[in-house]
Design an enzyme around this catalytic site. Structure first.
Site, PDB file in Angstrom:
ATOM      1  N   LYS A   1     112.445  68.085  32.806  1.00 35.93           N
ATOM      2  CA  LYS A   1     111.301  67.391  32.191  1.00 35.93           C
ATOM      3  C   LYS A   1     110.696  67.671  31.017  1.00 35.93           C
ATOM      4  O   LYS A   1     109.849  68.923  30.966  1.00 35.93           O
ATOM      5  CB  LYS A   1     110.184  66.975  33.310  1.00 35.93           C
ATOM      6  CG  LYS A   1     109.331  66.124  33.113  1.00 35.93           C
ATOM      7  CD  LYS A   1     108.560  65.874  34.434  1.00 35.93           C
ATOM      8  CE  LYS A   1     107.318  64.858  34.208  1.00 35.93           C
ATOM      9  NZ  LYS A   1     106.653  64.612  35.326  1.00 35.93           N
TER      10      LYS A   1
ATOM     11  N   GLN B   1     110.337  62.971  28.832  1.00 35.42           N
ATOM     12  CA  GLN B   1     111.730  62.680  28.961  1.00 35.42           C
ATOM     13  C   GLN B   1     112.275  63.533  29.854  1.00 35.42           C
ATOM     14  O   GLN B   1     111.905  64.626  29.967  1.00 35.42           O
ATOM     15  CB  GLN B   1     112.556  62.519  27.693  1.00 35.42           C
ATOM     16  CG  GLN B   1     111.860  61.290  26.945  1.00 35.42           C
ATOM     17  CD  GLN B   1     112.427  61.033  25.480  1.00 35.42           C
ATOM     18  OE1 GLN B   1     111.933  60.501  24.599  1.00 35.42           O
ATOM     19  NE2 GLN B   1     113.380  61.996  25.244  1.00 35.42           N
ATOM     20  N   VAL B   2     113.309  62.991  30.912  1.00 34.78           N
ATOM     21  CA  VAL B   2     113.862  63.763  31.652  1.00 34.78           C
ATOM     22  C   VAL B   2     115.325  63.812  31.254  1.00 34.78           C
ATOM     23  O   VAL B   2     115.958  62.636  31.356  1.00 34.78           O
ATOM     24  CB  VAL B   2     113.943  63.097  32.993  1.00 34.78           C
ATOM     25  CG1 VAL B   2     114.532  64.026  34.090  1.00 34.78           C
ATOM     26  CG2 VAL B   2     112.361  63.018  33.626  1.00 34.78           C
TER      27      VAL B   2
ATOM     28  N   ASP C   1     102.224  58.539  44.240  1.00 35.81           N
ATOM     29  CA  ASP C   1     103.171  57.427  43.241  1.00 35.81           C
ATOM     30  C   ASP C   1     104.454  57.478  43.871  1.00 35.81           C
ATOM     31  O   ASP C   1     105.525  57.657  43.324  1.00 35.81           O
ATOM     32  CB  ASP C   1     103.175  58.237  41.826  1.00 35.81           C
ATOM     33  CG  ASP C   1     103.647  57.159  41.056  1.00 35.81           C
ATOM     34  OD1 ASP C   1     103.643  55.975  41.159  1.00 35.81           O
ATOM     35  OD2 ASP C   1     104.542  57.629  40.015  1.00 35.81           O
TER      36      ASP C   1
ATOM     37  N   ALA D   1     115.569  59.551  31.944  1.00 39.62           N
ATOM     38  CA  ALA D   1     114.253  58.477  32.001  1.00 39.62           C
ATOM     39  C   ALA D   1     113.524  58.975  31.013  1.00 39.62           C
ATOM     40  O   ALA D   1     113.432  60.038  30.360  1.00 39.62           O
ATOM     41  CB  ALA D   1     113.611  58.847  33.267  1.00 39.62           C
ATOM     42  N   SER D   2     112.610  57.865  30.208  1.00 40.47           N
ATOM     43  CA  SER D   2     111.902  58.342  29.148  1.00 40.47           C
ATOM     44  C   SER D   2     110.673  57.488  29.327  1.00 40.47           C
ATOM     45  O   SER D   2     110.463  56.021  29.647  1.00 40.47           O
ATOM     46  CB  SER D   2     112.542  57.529  27.884  1.00 40.47           C
ATOM     47  OG  SER D   2     111.929  57.719  26.851  1.00 40.47           O
ATOM     48  N   ALA D   3     109.570  58.142  29.606  1.00 42.32           N
ATOM     49  CA  ALA D   3     108.235  57.597  29.847  1.00 42.32           C
ATOM     50  C   ALA D   3     107.369  57.973  28.856  1.00 42.32           C
ATOM     51  O   ALA D   3     107.511  58.861  27.909  1.00 42.32           O
ATOM     52  CB  ALA D   3     107.637  58.143  31.186  1.00 42.32           C
ATOM     53  N   SER D   4     105.768  57.728  28.773  1.00 38.21           N
ATOM     54  CA  SER D   4     104.997  57.907  27.822  1.00 38.21           C
ATOM     55  C   SER D   4     104.637  59.239  27.537  1.00 38.21           C
ATOM     56  O   SER D   4     104.364  59.752  26.526  1.00 38.21           O
ATOM     57  CB  SER D   4     103.744  56.945  28.147  1.00 38.21           C
ATOM     58  OG  SER D   4     103.298  57.451  29.506  1.00 38.21           O
TER      59      SER D   4
END
Length: 449
Positions: free
Chosen positions: A144, A129-130, A281, A123-126
């Site tokens: 992470k 990244q994981v 969340d 996964a790549s978020a703001s």
């Protein structure tokens, strides 16, 4: 007074390389958005602003998420638009992320701590990244890793916005009523906490201890490896489960997904009442159905902590929602919210009933007594409508409550995803709430998989 502002600015606003870089990035994003508009993009203003926020990166994505979770503070069309604010970004090349890993865990971490790391992120978020990895001791883990420079960008952006708001409120006192600086201060604290992976590890530890103390064996959280974790790196056990986003695979493994999700909801609900924090969340990607039937809660970067006042209000709110006792529901909402005037709870109860009845579709009009009408299909839309009704009666909810309500509605949305949720509501309520209530969050038993 103006002098006080100038005294604070040097402490908060970076005017060096980071500040100059952000000015350039902002100008590029604004120019691209303006060009699209000139070339014929006729998207509504809220959608244009959402796209701009996504282009501006971490800080503005988090601001967008704050807008989406604060319907009491922002116009409905903007709240609805920012529900779609995507926290997905182009991944940073692995060699740059590996550099951060080596800075924090040592140059020899690949070989001494990790036997291997998959260079393609899961996964790549703001903010991070994981990556999937294997420890030298054989355990499968995820790492992470915080994106390079993201903390500096967040500090630069948020401090600039905060002190700009302070200056605006000082020069134009009427803006104090909007509490812009207060909102930005809250966002700053929340976002910077999300950047602290040590804090996230502590959040997991608190929730894991709560599960242990309550003897809960139906929900699990990943194990954290402190020796391989820092403020910018978080190494956790990899949970191999089925996310709720994969409906086909989930239904292939069980004919009664409600038997799994029911205890998950019960656990989350009881944590609101009895734990120092709750997961804030719980979208479908953060719930994993494990092979042994347990539910894995992942990603504790965003958690909620509610006041005693809100907690007591929720204790009254939940049974009122389940039994469709609109008078009690109105009284609970009044107790939770902030209001400057006396609320006519009878009128509020009537308006809430109208809202619930409006969610009833024609083909479900003959539902048996004791079942709630079908809610608006989109949980976020229902939340907005509920808040809108409260606002017409002078009630403004604290953000902690809207976060709480949104998690409720996530679970209700899983009803629509999975159709028949079984009879799990009978046993789901915390001990201080009556069991055996009519099923509020569920479709009628006639719906089968």
């Amino acid at each position: 007074m103006i002098g006080n502002i100038y005294d604070k600015l040097p402490k908060a606003v970076s005017l060096g390389i980071n500040g100059a870089r952000r000015v350039r990035q902002t100008a590029v994003a604004l120019g691209r958005t303006g060009l699209e508009r000139a070339l014929g993009d006729r998207s509504a203003p809220p959608d244009v602003l959402r796209k701009l926020f996504e282009r501006l990166g971490a800080t503005y994505i988090k601001l967008g998420q704050f807008v989406a979770s604060s319907p009491s503070l922002f116009p409905e069309d903007y709240v609805a638009a920012f529900q779609q604010c995507l926290d997905r970004t182009e991944p940073v090349p692995f060699h740059r992320m590996l550099k951060i890993l080596k800075q924090d865990l040592g140059a020899g971490c690949l070989g001494e701590i990790f036997a291997d790391i998959d260079p393609v992120p899961l996964a790549s978020a703001s903010i991070a990244q994981v990556y999937a990895a294997t420890l030298t001791t054989g355990e499968k883990v995820v790492i992470k890793i915080q994106r390079p420079g993201v903390a500096d960008i967040l500090v630069t952006d948020l401090n600039f916005l905060y002190y700009s708001a302070v200056a605006l409120e000082t020069v134009l006192p009427r803006f104090k009523h909007a509490s812009l600086s207060g909102m930005l201060s809250e966002i700053r604290n929340t976002v910077l906490e999300e950047c602290d992976f040590i804090q996230e590890a502590e959040n997991i530890a608190v929730f894991a201890k709560y599960l242990e103390d309550t003897g809960n064996t139906t929900v699990m959280v990943p194990r954290v490896y402190p020796e391989a974790s820092t403020r910018r790196v978080l190494t956790m056990e990899r949970l191999f489960g089925i996310p709720l986003t994969d409906r086909k695979q989930l239904l292939a493994t069980t004919s009664r997904p409600g038997d799994v999700l029911g205890p998950a909801f019960e656990t989350w609900m009881s944590s609101v009442m009895g734990c120092a924090l709750f997961h804030a969340d719980l979208h479908a990607g953060n719930l994993l159905i494990m092979a042994d039937g347990r539910v894995g809660f992942i990603d504790f970067g965003i958690v909620g902590r509610i006041s005693e006042k809100t907690r007591n209000g929720v204790k009254k709110l939940v049974p009122a929602m389940i039994t469709l006792d609109f008078v009690s529901l109105a009284e609970a909402m009044t107790a939770i919210g902030m209001t400057r005037e006396k609320v006519d709870t009878a009128r509020l109860a009537h308006d809430l009933k109208v809202l619930y009845d409006a969610g009833e579709s024609d083909d479900l009009a003959d539902l048996e007594n004791g079942y709630a009408p079908a809610m608006v299909v989109d949980p976020d839309r229902f939340m907005l409508e509920m808040v809108r009704v409260a606002e017409t009666h002078g009630i403004r909810f604290p953000r902690e409550f809207t976060l709480l309500l949104k998690q409720f509605l996530y679970f209700d949305g899983y009803r629509d995803l999975l159709f028949d949720m079984g009879d799990w509501m009978d046993d789901m309520m915390p001990m201080d709430m009556p069991a055996g209530m009519p099923r509020f969050f569920l479709p009628n038993d006639r719906h089968t998989l």
